[in-house]
Design an enzyme around this catalytic site. Structure first.
Site, PDB file in Angstrom:
ATOM      1  CG  HIS A 173      -0.296  -0.263   2.505  1.00 21.84           C
ATOM      2  ND1 HIS A 173       0.074  -1.530   2.909  1.00 21.84           N
ATOM      3  CD2 HIS A 173       0.077   0.563   3.512  1.00 21.84           C
ATOM      4  CE1 HIS A 173       0.634  -1.472   4.093  1.00 21.84           C
ATOM      5  NE2 HIS A 173       0.653  -0.211   4.490  1.00 21.84           N
ATOM      6  CG  HIS A 175       0.913   5.243   4.041  1.00 17.89           C
ATOM      7  ND1 HIS A 175       0.043   5.107   5.107  1.00 17.89           N
ATOM      8  CD2 HIS A 175       1.688   4.132   4.059  1.00 17.89           C
ATOM      9  CE1 HIS A 175       0.289   3.970   5.741  1.00 17.89           C
ATOM     10  NE2 HIS A 175       1.290   3.362   5.126  1.00 17.89           N
TER      11      HIS A 175
HETATM   12  P1  5GP Z   1       1.519   0.367   7.375  1.00 17.02           P
HETATM   13  O1  5GP Z   1       1.795   0.614   8.825  1.00 17.02           O
HETATM   14  O2  5GP Z   1       1.472  -1.102   7.087  1.00 17.02           O
HETATM   15  O3  5GP Z   1       2.417   1.120   6.460  1.00 17.02           O
HETATM   16  O4  5GP Z   1       0.085   0.978   7.093  1.00 17.02           O
HETATM   17  C1  5GP Z   1      -1.101   0.299   7.329  1.00 17.02           C
HETATM   18  C2  5GP Z   1      -2.169   1.339   7.412  1.00 17.02           C
HETATM   19  O5  5GP Z   1      -3.421   0.721   7.339  1.00 17.02           O
HETATM   20  C3  5GP Z   1      -2.129   2.136   8.718  1.00 17.02           C
HETATM   21  O6  5GP Z   1      -1.903   3.508   8.449  1.00 17.02           O
HETATM   22  C4  5GP Z   1      -3.491   1.870   9.332  1.00 17.02           C
HETATM   23  O7  5GP Z   1      -4.041   3.000   9.960  1.00 17.02           O
HETATM   24  C5  5GP Z   1      -4.304   1.433   8.134  1.00 17.02           C
HETATM   25  N1  5GP Z   1      -5.404   0.529   8.477  1.00 17.02           N
HETATM   26  C6  5GP Z   1      -5.314  -0.591   9.238  1.00 17.02           C
HETATM   27  N2  5GP Z   1      -6.515  -1.192   9.322  1.00 17.02           N
HETATM   28  C7  5GP Z   1      -7.364  -0.413   8.589  1.00 17.02           C
HETATM   29  C8  5GP Z   1      -8.759  -0.524   8.290  1.00 17.02           C
HETATM   30  O8  5GP Z   1      -9.457  -1.437   8.718  1.00 17.02           O
HETATM   31  N3  5GP Z   1      -9.307   0.454   7.509  1.00 17.02           N
HETATM   32  C9  5GP Z   1      -8.553   1.489   7.003  1.00 17.02           C
HETATM   33  N4  5GP Z   1      -9.195   2.388   6.240  1.00 17.02           N
HETATM   34  N5  5GP Z   1      -7.233   1.614   7.273  1.00 17.02           N
HETATM   35  C10 5GP Z   1      -6.654   0.673   8.058  1.00 17.02           C
END
Ligand code: 5GP
Length: 187
Positions: A173, A175
């Site tokens: 993903h 951001h």
């Molecule tokens: P990472 O930390 O892996 O780079 O980012 C994962 C992102 O997914 C985090 O910013 C977190 O807030 C988001 N996230 C986790 N669970 C959910 C969810 O159920 N719905 C949405 N919209 N975002 C989520």
């Protein structure tokens, strides 16, 4: 941690209204794919280092827990979002890409851009030549999101890769962040 935010103190100083303080508080909360909600208290006075240390530890622990199952091929929360089994605030969608608002925004605009088909792309570090097209589609979709959100003149695209970057969901993903002044280095 997805995107580090060292801004809570600044935000508290700058925000004039209680509503904006609440916004700052929300921006320092995290919900991980495990469903765990971790709130980080505003960094005020002596609490500052304690709270930020706790946040770092929580985020690192969550990242380690997520990494432990990353290679099992287990579905993530994003599969449910793609399947619309759980709701999300979709900003952009096409055949290959879905973009939806992060549940725990780190900026006024915080959108996640993901491939609808994971195809082994649990993280950028797993990218292979066969993924080149979708990687380009994700970047292009990020630009479309920035345009739709009115932040085309200034925005940041972040990919957290692995435990050291505090990746917490093992479905690639991007951001897309904007709507406020970003800092560098990111922390
Ligand atoms: P990472 O930390 O892996 O780079 O980012 C994962 C992102 O997914 C985090 O910013 C977190 O807030 C988001 N996230 C986790 N669970 C959910 C969810 O159920 N719905 C949405 N919209 N975002 C989520």
């Amino acid at each position: 941690m997805a995107v580090t935010s060292s801004s809570s103190m600044l935000l508290l100083r700058n925000f004039a209204t209680a509503g904006k303080i609440a916004q700052s508080f929300r921006a320092n909360s995290r919900i991980f794919s495990t469903g765990e909600l971790i709130r980080v208290l505003p960094r005020i006075g002596s609490q500052r280092s304690i709270c930020s240390t706790r946040a770092v530890h929580n985020e690192e622990a969550a990242a380690k827990a997520a990494a432990a199952v990353a290679d099992t091929g287990a579905p993530t929360i994003f599969d449910k979002i793609i399947a619309k089994e759980i709701p999300s605030d979709i900003v952009y969608e096409d055949e290959n890409v879905l973009a939806f608002r992060d549940i725990n925004p780190q900026a006024p605009v915080h959108v996640l851009v993901i491939p609808k088909l994971r195809d082994g792309l649990t993280m950028l570090g797993k990218a292979e030549p066969k993924h080149v097209e979708v990687l380009g589609q994700l970047l292009h979709a990020s630009k479309i999101v920035a345009e739709k959100e009115g932040i085309l003149d200034g925005f940041r695209v972040v990919i957290n890769n692995g435990v050291e970057a505090c990746q917490s969901v093992y479905h690639l993903h991007l951001h897309v962040l904007g709507g406020r002044q970003m800092k560098w280095p990111p922390g």
